[in-house]
Design a protein around this motif. Structure first.
Motif, PDB file in Angstrom:
ATOM      1  N   GLY A 122       0.768  -1.243   0.000  1.00 21.12           N
ATOM      2  CA  GLY A 122       0.000   0.000   0.000  1.00 21.12           C
ATOM      3  C   GLY A 122       0.792   1.282   0.000  1.00 21.12           C
ATOM      4  N   SER A 123       2.109   1.212  -0.092  1.00 24.19           N
ATOM      5  CA  SER A 123       2.939   2.405  -0.044  1.00 24.19           C
ATOM      6  C   SER A 123       2.999   3.096  -1.407  1.00 24.19           C
ATOM      7  CB  SER A 123       4.357   2.035   0.401  1.00 24.19           C
ATOM      8  OG  SER A 123       5.200   3.166   0.420  1.00 24.19           O
ATOM      9  N   HIS A 124       3.431   4.354  -1.394  1.00 27.12           N
ATOM     10  CA  HIS A 124       3.803   5.064  -2.611  1.00 27.12           C
ATOM     11  C   HIS A 124       5.323   4.956  -2.791  1.00 27.12           C
ATOM     12  CE1 HIS A 124      -0.227   6.495  -3.009  1.00 27.12           C
ATOM     13  NE2 HIS A 124      -0.187   7.239  -1.915  1.00 27.12           N
ATOM     14  N   ILE A 125       5.834   5.456  -3.905  1.00 24.42           N
ATOM     15  CA  ILE A 125       7.277   5.386  -4.178  1.00 24.42           C
ATOM     16  C   ILE A 125       7.925   6.718  -3.823  1.00 24.42           C
ATOM     17  CG2 ILE A 125       9.063   4.938  -5.891  1.00 24.42           C
ATOM     18  CD1 ILE A 125       6.991   3.499  -7.579  1.00 24.42           C
ATOM     19  N   ALA A 193       7.695  10.325  -5.199  1.00 21.83           N
ATOM     20  CA  ALA A 193       8.045  10.483  -6.619  1.00 21.83           C
ATOM     21  C   ALA A 193       6.974   9.903  -7.527  1.00 21.83           C
ATOM     22  CB  ALA A 193       9.384   9.815  -6.909  1.00 21.83           C
ATOM     23  N   ILE A 194       6.398   8.779  -7.108  1.00 20.01           N
ATOM     24  CA  ILE A 194       5.332   8.123  -7.874  1.00 20.01           C
ATOM     25  C   ILE A 194       4.193   7.800  -6.901  1.00 20.01           C
ATOM     26  CG2 ILE A 194       4.715   6.232  -9.421  1.00 20.01           C
ATOM     27  CD1 ILE A 194       6.997   7.897 -10.511  1.00 20.01           C
ATOM     28  N   GLU A 195       3.022   8.309  -7.175  1.00 22.78           N
ATOM     29  CA  GLU A 195       1.848   7.988  -6.360  1.00 22.78           C
ATOM     30  C   GLU A 195       1.156   6.786  -6.989  1.00 22.78           C
ATOM     31  OE1 GLU A 195      -2.135  10.263  -6.109  1.00 22.78           O
ATOM     32  OE2 GLU A 195      -0.903  11.083  -4.480  1.00 22.78           O
ATOM     33  N   MET A 196       1.168   5.673  -6.266  1.00 21.45           N
ATOM     34  CA  MET A 196       0.591   4.449  -6.809  1.00 21.45           C
ATOM     35  C   MET A 196      -0.922   4.566  -6.927  1.00 21.45           C
ATOM     36  SD  MET A 196       3.182   2.604  -7.485  1.00 21.45           S
ATOM     37  CE  MET A 196       2.348   1.054  -7.897  1.00 21.45           C
ATOM     38  N   GLN A 197      -1.430   4.079  -8.054  1.00 21.73           N
ATOM     39  CA  GLN A 197      -2.867   4.083  -8.308  1.00 21.73           C
ATOM     40  C   GLN A 197      -3.488   2.720  -8.044  1.00 21.73           C
ATOM     41  OE1 GLN A 197      -4.277   7.266  -9.343  1.00 21.73           O
ATOM     42  NE2 GLN A 197      -2.230   7.622  -8.502  1.00 21.73           N
ATOM     43  N   LEU A 206      -2.727   3.719  -0.193  1.00 20.42           N
ATOM     44  CA  LEU A 206      -2.970   4.938   0.580  1.00 20.42           C
ATOM     45  C   LEU A 206      -1.688   5.621   1.015  1.00 20.42           C
ATOM     46  CD1 LEU A 206      -5.750   3.529   2.934  1.00 20.42           C
ATOM     47  CD2 LEU A 206      -6.077   4.981   0.928  1.00 20.42           C
ATOM     48  N   GLY A 207      -0.551   4.960   0.842  1.00 16.28           N
ATOM     49  CA  GLY A 207       0.656   5.454   1.462  1.00 16.28           C
ATOM     50  C   GLY A 207       0.580   5.178   2.949  1.00 16.28           C
ATOM     51  N   ASP A 208       1.395   5.864   3.727  1.00 19.05           N
ATOM     52  CA  ASP A 208       1.402   5.699   5.179  1.00 19.05           C
ATOM     53  C   ASP A 208       0.601   6.841   5.793  1.00 19.05           C
ATOM     54  OD1 ASP A 208       1.886   5.356   7.848  1.00 19.05           O
ATOM     55  OD2 ASP A 208       4.057   5.126   7.661  1.00 19.05           O
ATOM     56  N   LEU A 209      -0.546   6.520   6.374  1.00 22.47           N
ATOM     57  CA  LEU A 209      -1.414   7.529   6.973  1.00 22.47           C
ATOM     58  C   LEU A 209      -1.079   7.790   8.439  1.00 22.47           C
ATOM     59  CD1 LEU A 209      -4.861   6.383   5.512  1.00 22.47           C
ATOM     60  CD2 LEU A 209      -3.272   8.079   4.591  1.00 22.47           C
TER      61      LEU A 209
END
Length: 441
Positions: A122-125, A193-197, A206-209
């Motif tokens: 669930g992370s982004h890059i 750098a990259i927001e995962m879809q 969601l990334g780390d909330l």
């Protein structure tokens, strides 16, 4: 599973190493290690917010991002401070049209396997994780994201990286361009750098909330602290505290009352965890080697080393091989050799011996690892019960995992008191092991 059973891990190499040690149900275990856990869990800071309010906050975040496809959010009565997020809806293998797939028309991004594993959960890059970005990639462009399993992609590669060992992770949207990532400036780039879809795991991206109200944390780690059951006013020792997630959980269950000593032998790790634990009044952190935590003389003070029988409760979340961390995407830095695997029980036993003497009679000791090898789990328990007649097993409750494995010389009834997280459980999480001990004299 919520995505095709891609052979992420180079299983023959892992199997070769694990066959050299005693590991039960190896084929099932290997398949399980290849996959990302489908469940995402947050621990609510009950000192700052009601868990029900935090659940509603997470639900709204998911609805805002996914609409009708938003995953369900739920709580478990035994761990009231935990909020669980299911995978995205309509991601089952029967609905192949909904499965995230690569495209021949999109440009590609390459990340390392550590980053790839985080993406599947669930992370982004973040900027340091981007190994390769094709020339001409535009801001906000959708790209295919691959992980470099063999570790041969050079950072800054500007052409499409061709390799049979790269694996498709998902689709992302570009937030930083090449000149921002590889500008050769003194200060390294930071930020997303990259927001995962979407990813092939179906886990919400969601990334780390994490914030002052909640912390992204694995389910078994929360169970571990609940098994310890710290109370306000206790004297508690966390022997291997960094990065401090379990330490802060202990402090919250103690309602920040009493004394919680957090030790770690790394100055940098202790410094790094201050942002997580520094605001709790009950925590005292020290850079100290817990294999030397027992003082030669009984001097009553709060700094290490400590007198015997100094603590009501002790958490020994021991250094281990980390084989339970999922998904394992490569056999590089994430995989230990059989020689490495066999080295961990030595340090675990040394730490355990210190813990037994530091625990007061009537106190509680919890031993835990984030691995699945018998040598670091059940065999340590078997050794400890023979070595230290003053301790005995207690039931590791609350129980959200399975019982421990039955070894040839280990009473099956004793194994039922242990708790192991592995394949075949309703709650799909990382591998973990928990044993709870009491001391009689």
């Amino acid at each position: 599973m919520f995505y095709p059973k891609t052979p992420f891990l180079r299983k023959p190499q892992l199997e070769k190493e694990l066959l050299k040690i005693n590991v039960s149900a190896l084929p099932e275990l290997l398949e399980w290690l290849c996959q990302a856990p489908s469940l995402t869990t947050y621990r609510v800071n009950t000192l700052t917010i009601d868990p029900k309010d935090y659940l509603h906050k997470i639900e709204q975040t998911l609805v805002d991002r996914y609409g009708q496809r938003a995953p369900t959010v739920f709580r478990i009565p035994d761990i009231p401070e935990m909020v669980c997020i299911n995978p995205l809806k309509n991601q089952s293998s029967e609905n192949t049209a909904d499965i995230c797939q690569p495209s021949t028309t999109r440009r590609e991004i390459i990340v390392d396997t550590s980053c790839g594993a985080a993406l599947l959960r669930g992370s982004h890059i973040y900027a340091p994780g981007v190994l390769a970005m094709e020339t001409g990639t535009q801001l906000y462009e959708c790209v295919d994201v691959y992980a470099d399993v063999e570790g041969n992609c050079k950072r800054g590669t500007a052409t499409r990286y061709e390799s049979p060992e790269k694996i498709f992770i998902g689709i992302g949207k570009v937030q930083m361009q090449r000149y921002q990532l590889y500008n050769n400036q003194k200060d390294s780039p930071s930020g997303v750098a990259i927001e995962m879809q979407a990813t092939v795991s179906g886990v919400p991206t969601l990334g780390d909330l994490s914030d002052a109200y909640g912390l992204l944390q694995n389910l078994p780690s929360m169970v571990c602290v609940r098994v310890l059951n710290p109370q306000p006013g206790d004297r508690v020792l966390d022997m291997c505290a960094a990065p401090g997630n379990k330490t802060s959980h202990i402090a919250e269950l103690m309602q920040d009352q009493g004394l919680l000593v957090a030790l770690d032998n790394s100055k940098s790790r202790v410094k790094a965890m201050q942002s997580r634990i520094g605001h709790y009044k009950c925590i005292q952190s020290h850079v100290f080697d817990s294999t030397k935590a027992l003082a030669e003389h009984n001097d009553q003070h709060n700094d290490p080393p400590f007198s015997s029988a100094s603590f009501d409760r002790i958490l020994l979340d021991a250094p281990c091989s980390g084989i339970g961390n999922r998904p394992q995407l490569s056999c590089g830095n994430q995989l230990k050799t059989a020689k490495d695997l066999k080295s961990y029980p030595n340090i675990q036993r040394r730490l355990f011996g210190q813990a037994v003497h530091l625990l007061r009679p009537g106190g509680t000791l919890v031993y835990s690892t984030c691995t699945v090898t018998e040598a670091e789990c059940e065999e340590i328990v078997e050794w400890a019960l023979k070595k230290f007649p003053q301790i005995h097993l207690l039931d590791a409750i609350p129980r959200l995992g399975h019982s421990g494995l039955s070894l040839p010389n280990f009473d099956p009834e004793q194994a039922k008191l242990l708790q192991r997280f592995g394949p075949g459980q309703n709650l799909d999480t990382v591998g973990f092991f928990i044993a709870k001990f009491g001391k009689t004299e």
